[in-house]
Design an enzyme around this catalytic site. Structure first.
Site, PDB file in Angstrom:
ATOM      1  N   SER A   8       0.837  -1.197   0.000  1.00  0.00           N
ATOM      2  CA  SER A   8       0.000   0.000   0.000  1.00  0.00           C
ATOM      3  C   SER A   8       0.873   1.248   0.000  1.00  0.00           C
ATOM      4  O   SER A   8       1.661   1.480   0.919  1.00  0.00           O
ATOM      5  CB  SER A   8      -0.906  -0.002   1.235  1.00  0.00           C
ATOM      6  OG  SER A   8      -1.668   1.187   1.257  1.00  0.00           O
ATOM      7  N   HIS A  33      -1.450  -1.088  -4.272  1.00  0.00           N
ATOM      8  CA  HIS A  33      -2.692  -0.583  -3.676  1.00  0.00           C
ATOM      9  C   HIS A  33      -2.536   0.916  -3.420  1.00  0.00           C
ATOM     10  O   HIS A  33      -1.575   1.349  -2.786  1.00  0.00           O
ATOM     11  CB  HIS A  33      -2.944  -1.336  -2.368  1.00  0.00           C
ATOM     12  CG  HIS A  33      -4.234  -1.022  -1.703  1.00  0.00           C
ATOM     13  ND1 HIS A  33      -5.436  -1.590  -2.081  1.00  0.00           N
ATOM     14  CD2 HIS A  33      -4.532  -0.194  -0.665  1.00  0.00           C
ATOM     15  CE1 HIS A  33      -6.405  -1.143  -1.297  1.00  0.00           C
ATOM     16  NE2 HIS A  33      -5.891  -0.281  -0.430  1.00  0.00           N
ATOM     17  N   MET A  37      -8.516   9.258  -0.237  1.00  0.00           N
ATOM     18  CA  MET A  37      -9.347   9.694   0.904  1.00  0.00           C
ATOM     19  C   MET A  37      -9.770  11.141   0.700  1.00  0.00           C
ATOM     20  O   MET A  37      -8.966  11.967   0.261  1.00  0.00           O
ATOM     21  CB  MET A  37      -8.541   9.607   2.196  1.00  0.00           C
ATOM     22  CG  MET A  37      -7.943   8.236   2.450  1.00  0.00           C
ATOM     23  SD  MET A  37      -6.955   8.252   3.948  1.00  0.00           S
ATOM     24  CE  MET A  37      -6.262   6.607   3.911  1.00  0.00           C
ATOM     25  N   HIS A  66      -8.416   2.151  -4.010  1.00  0.00           N
ATOM     26  CA  HIS A  66      -9.394   2.020  -2.921  1.00  0.00           C
ATOM     27  C   HIS A  66      -9.965   3.410  -2.635  1.00  0.00           C
ATOM     28  O   HIS A  66      -9.275   4.271  -2.095  1.00  0.00           O
ATOM     29  CB  HIS A  66      -8.649   1.431  -1.709  1.00  0.00           C
ATOM     30  CG  HIS A  66      -9.443   1.348  -0.451  1.00  0.00           C
ATOM     31  ND1 HIS A  66      -8.864   1.090   0.774  1.00  0.00           N
ATOM     32  CD2 HIS A  66     -10.774   1.481  -0.198  1.00  0.00           C
ATOM     33  CE1 HIS A  66      -9.792   1.068   1.706  1.00  0.00           C
ATOM     34  NE2 HIS A  66     -10.958   1.316   1.158  1.00  0.00           N
ATOM     35  N   MET A  68     -11.957   5.832  -0.650  1.00  0.00           N
ATOM     36  CA  MET A  68     -12.604   6.152   0.628  1.00  0.00           C
ATOM     37  C   MET A  68     -13.230   7.536   0.461  1.00  0.00           C
ATOM     38  O   MET A  68     -12.736   8.544   0.969  1.00  0.00           O
ATOM     39  CB  MET A  68     -11.575   6.115   1.765  1.00  0.00           C
ATOM     40  CG  MET A  68     -11.237   4.684   2.191  1.00  0.00           C
ATOM     41  SD  MET A  68      -9.661   4.566   3.058  1.00  0.00           S
ATOM     42  CE  MET A  68      -8.553   4.394   1.671  1.00  0.00           C
ATOM     43  N   MET A 137     -12.212  -4.446   5.361  1.00  0.00           N
ATOM     44  CA  MET A 137     -11.268  -3.610   6.121  1.00  0.00           C
ATOM     45  C   MET A 137     -10.962  -4.297   7.447  1.00  0.00           C
ATOM     46  O   MET A 137     -11.880  -4.697   8.180  1.00  0.00           O
ATOM     47  CB  MET A 137     -11.854  -2.224   6.395  1.00  0.00           C
ATOM     48  CG  MET A 137     -11.970  -1.310   5.182  1.00  0.00           C
ATOM     49  SD  MET A 137     -10.446  -1.089   4.249  1.00  0.00           S
ATOM     50  CE  MET A 137      -9.354  -0.354   5.472  1.00  0.00           C
ATOM     51  N   ASP A 175      -7.271  -5.468   4.254  1.00  0.00           N
ATOM     52  CA  ASP A 175      -6.509  -4.219   4.230  1.00  0.00           C
ATOM     53  C   ASP A 175      -6.509  -3.593   5.621  1.00  0.00           C
ATOM     54  O   ASP A 175      -7.565  -3.258   6.153  1.00  0.00           O
ATOM     55  CB  ASP A 175      -7.185  -3.284   3.212  1.00  0.00           C
ATOM     56  CG  ASP A 175      -6.488  -1.945   3.041  1.00  0.00           C
ATOM     57  OD1 ASP A 175      -5.348  -1.795   3.500  1.00  0.00           O
ATOM     58  OD2 ASP A 175      -7.102  -1.056   2.423  1.00  0.00           O
TER      59      ASP A 175
HETATM   60  C1  DX5 Z   1      -6.267   2.423   5.493  1.00  0.00           C
HETATM   61  C2  DX5 Z   1      -5.868   2.044   4.090  1.00  0.00           C
HETATM   62  C3  DX5 Z   1      -4.809   1.007   3.988  1.00  0.00           C
HETATM   63  C4  DX5 Z   1      -3.509   1.356   4.646  1.00  0.00           C
HETATM   64  C5  DX5 Z   1      -3.043   0.105   5.321  1.00  0.00           C
HETATM   65  O1  DX5 Z   1      -7.396   3.212   5.431  1.00  0.00           O
HETATM   66  O2  DX5 Z   1      -6.989   1.563   3.374  1.00  0.00           O
HETATM   67  O3  DX5 Z   1      -4.589   0.602   2.647  1.00  0.00           O
HETATM   68  O4  DX5 Z   1      -2.508   1.792   3.769  1.00  0.00           O
HETATM   69  O5  DX5 Z   1      -1.914   0.410   6.037  1.00  0.00           O
HETATM   70  P1  DX5 Z   1      -1.211  -0.611   7.029  1.00  0.00           P
HETATM   71  O6  DX5 Z   1      -0.835  -1.812   6.230  1.00  0.00           O
HETATM   72  O7  DX5 Z   1      -0.060   0.186   7.509  1.00  0.00           O
HETATM   73  O8  DX5 Z   1      -2.199  -0.931   8.099  1.00  0.00           O
HETATM   74 ZN    ZN Z   2      -6.659   0.659   1.352  1.00  0.00          ZN
END
Ligand code: DX5
Ligand code: ZN
Length: 223
Positions: A8, A33, A37, A66, A68, A137, A175
């Site tokens: 990610s 990924h 946001m 992704h 959000m 999630m 994730d």
């Molecule tokens: C959180 C994201 C993730 C994030 C995960 O809202 O959707 O993709 O990057 O990060 P780690 O692996 O550090 O928990």
């Molecule tokens: Zn994510």
């Protein structure tokens, strides 16, 4: 079904995103990924379509985007034009979810539906036949580096069983807080797409980290 590892980009050095994208590819990642946001659906603000476009120019592995966003329907085309290969929206978003998933597919991308940790599996059942992947999630979305929420594990199992009963080869992604230990827990319940930010980017040897995670999860994958 195969295990796939998706670093990610949120956990990368913001001053060197291009190098971070290349590093993931060079170290054997199956896809990258990218978290988007809007500061409304989640409290944080991250990347936009320009970051997706930059990644598209410098790497060849698929880009898993992704969203959000409260209104992802308004951005589907922009992320397609930027080079997204798969687009995942949240079931909790404020748009017509089935219509938006159709739009994603019609524009030639893989479609995904995402659920927050507290959202029950049954909320996505009405759209499960429509999507290529379900993203569970395993932290509250918005930030990297949080701890894995183990309460989500039974939900992954329920979704895998549901897909099996329907004869569907559904990709299930997890994730948040994924490292080589929590990856195994998720694979045991039926998750095959593993997103990992902090745990992979913090490593000296990301190649070995991806390899280990893939090997360990593949041994336990329940599909
Ligand atoms: C959180 C994201 C993730 C994030 C995960 O809202 O959707 O993709 O990057 O990060 P780690 O692996 O550090 O928990
Ligand atoms: Zn994510």
């Amino acid at each position: 079904m195969k295990i796939q590892i998706l670093p990610s980009l949120l956990a990368a050095d913001i001053g060197n995103l291009e190098a971070a994208a290349r590093r993931a590819e060079e170290c054997g990642a199956d896809a990258l990924h990218i978290d988007i946001m809007d500061g409304h659906f989640v409290p944080n603000i991250s990347f936009g379509p320009n970051v997706v476009q930059m990644c598209k120019k410098c790497i060849k592995i698929p880009l898993s985007v992704h969203l959000m966003l409260s209104n992802p329907d308004q951005y589907v085309k922009r992320f397609r034009d930027a080079g997204a290969d798969s687009l995942s929206i949240h079931i909790e978003a404020e748009c017509d979810v089935p219509e938006t998933l159709d739009l994603i597919s019609d524009l030639g991308m893989r479609s995904g539906i995402t659920l927050n940790p507290e959202t029950p599996a049954k909320m996505i059942f009405p759209v499960i036949d429509q999507v290529d992947e379900v993203l569970c999630m395993t932290v509250h979305p918005g930030y990297g580096g949080q701890s894995f929420i183990a309460d989500v594990l039974p939900k992954i199992h329920v979704i895998r069983e549901r897909a099996k009963a329907a004869g569907k080869n559904l990709d299930i992604m997890v994730d948040g807080g994924i490292n080589s230990d929590t990856a195994v827990l998720c694979a045991e319940q039926g998750a095959n797409l593993l997103v990992a930010g902090t745990s992979l980017y913090a490593l000296k040897d990301m190649r070995d980290g991806i390899y280990q995670m893939r090997q360990r999860a593949a041994e336990k994958l329940f599909v």
